[in-house]
Design an enzyme around this catalytic site. Structure first.
Site, PDB file in Angstrom:
ATOM      1  CG  HIS A 235      -5.130   2.008  -1.340  1.00 16.11           C
ATOM      2  ND1 HIS A 235      -5.936   0.990  -0.876  1.00 16.11           N
ATOM      3  CD2 HIS A 235      -4.518   2.520  -0.234  1.00 16.11           C
ATOM      4  CE1 HIS A 235      -5.807   0.892   0.438  1.00 16.11           C
ATOM      5  NE2 HIS A 235      -4.967   1.806   0.852  1.00 16.11           N
TER       6      HIS A 235
ATOM      7  CG  ASP B 101      -2.103  -0.919   1.082  1.00 15.33           C
ATOM      8  OD1 ASP B 101      -2.196  -1.609   0.046  1.00 15.33           O
ATOM      9  OD2 ASP B 101      -2.948  -0.958   2.004  1.00 15.33           O
TER      10      ASP B 101
ATOM     11  CG  HIS C 203       1.532  -0.020   4.965  1.00 15.33           C
ATOM     12  ND1 HIS C 203       1.051  -1.132   5.598  1.00 15.33           N
ATOM     13  CD2 HIS C 203       0.447   0.747   4.652  1.00 15.33           C
ATOM     14  CE1 HIS C 203      -0.269  -1.059   5.669  1.00 15.33           C
ATOM     15  NE2 HIS C 203      -0.665   0.067   5.100  1.00 15.33           N
TER      16      HIS C 203
END
Length: 281
Positions: A124, A73, A221
């Site tokens: 996203h 992400d 992440h």
């Protein structure tokens, strides 16, 4: 006449898609899974499994094969991405990067590098909202703005979405599927996104190696310096243990896989333990 116009406008607003009032009244869910010990496969809620099957969703690959899917992400950049991409290229590992509008606008060259080196760039959302609070139309706007900017940068479409904050309900899954997306959740994650609380390379390595499992979709992440520093050793060790790293396109089998890190660049079961709920910041 003025009153009639107001009534007609009101009818139109409440008859197209889902209204704000209806959306706010809906129940919201946060993605969760139960980590398993001894590198065994985790599971999730039965309701979630039903929805994943119905709305083109995945949180796990083939649990009978030692295959892995690396996903990141990426909401913003703090200097870690070039090193992550260097490692992935060196190790010949494909990844998927779920990006926001901020990342697209602020880091166009890194976005193009992701695509040029064979990675998947996925949706996203533009502003990282709570999808259950949005009308159908606003969800589509969030998705479309991201895919339009990505197409303008690379000429490539988008096929995958990860709901921002890991929150969803059946309606939001339905909206995204009808708009053409496959949902990608995850079967591994750890608290790695707090840049003020990074614990070092060894910590990230242990967290990943302790819970990795056949078929895992790994959520990392990209802002984590721990992930950046540990990634090379993690990949080497997992390959030594017989794991193969695959692309999401290979998981879904519904799109042509990009060349995997070609090196060429160019311009444009439920137990007693509780479930762990991961809400991405």
């Amino acid at each position: 006449m003025k009153q009639l116009m107001i009534v007609v406008i009101g009818i139109c607003l409440f008859s197209v898609g889902t209204t704000y009032e209806e959306a706010f009244a809906e129940e919201s869910y946060g993605w969760n899974f139960k980590p398993a010990k001894n590198n065994e496969t985790p599971t999730t809620e039965e309701q979630y499994l039903e929805w994943l099957d119905k709305y083109d969703g995945y949180f796990l690959g083939n649990a009978n094969e030692k295959e892995l899917y690396v996903t990141f992400d990426s909401g913003y950049e703090n200097g870690t991405m070039p090193d992550l991409l260097d490692t992935l290229k060196e190790k010949q590992v494909p990844a998927a990067f779920f990006v926001t509008g901020h990342y697209l606008e602020s880091e166009p060259e890194l976005i193009k590098r992701m695509a040029n080196e064979g990675h998947i760039v996925a949706n996203h959302s533009w502003s990282h909202p709570h999808f259950p609070d949005l009308s159908d139309e606003l969800i589509i706007q969030e998705l479309k703005k991201v895919e339009d900017h990505y197409y303008a940068l690379t000429g490539n479409p988008m096929h995958y979405v990860r709901p921002p904050r890991g929150t969803f309900n059946e309606r939001t899954l339905d909206v995204s599927k009808k708009y053409g997306y496959h949902h990608i959740f995850w079967s591994f994650a750890y608290v790695d996104w707090n840049t003020d609380d990074q614990k070092g390379k060894a910590y990230a390595y242990e967290k990943i190696m302790d819970r990795v499992h056949p078929g895992a979709i790994l959520l990392l992440h990209s802002v984590s310096t721990d992930n950046r520093d540990a990634l090379g050793e993690v990949i080497d060790q997992l390959k030594a243990e017989g794991y193969t790293f695959k692309s999401l396109d290979e998981l879904t089998g519904k799109h042509s896989a990009s060349p995997i890190i070609s090196g060429q660049t160019s311009e444009p079961q439920f137990g007693l333990q509780p479930f762990v709920t991961w809400i991405n910041p």
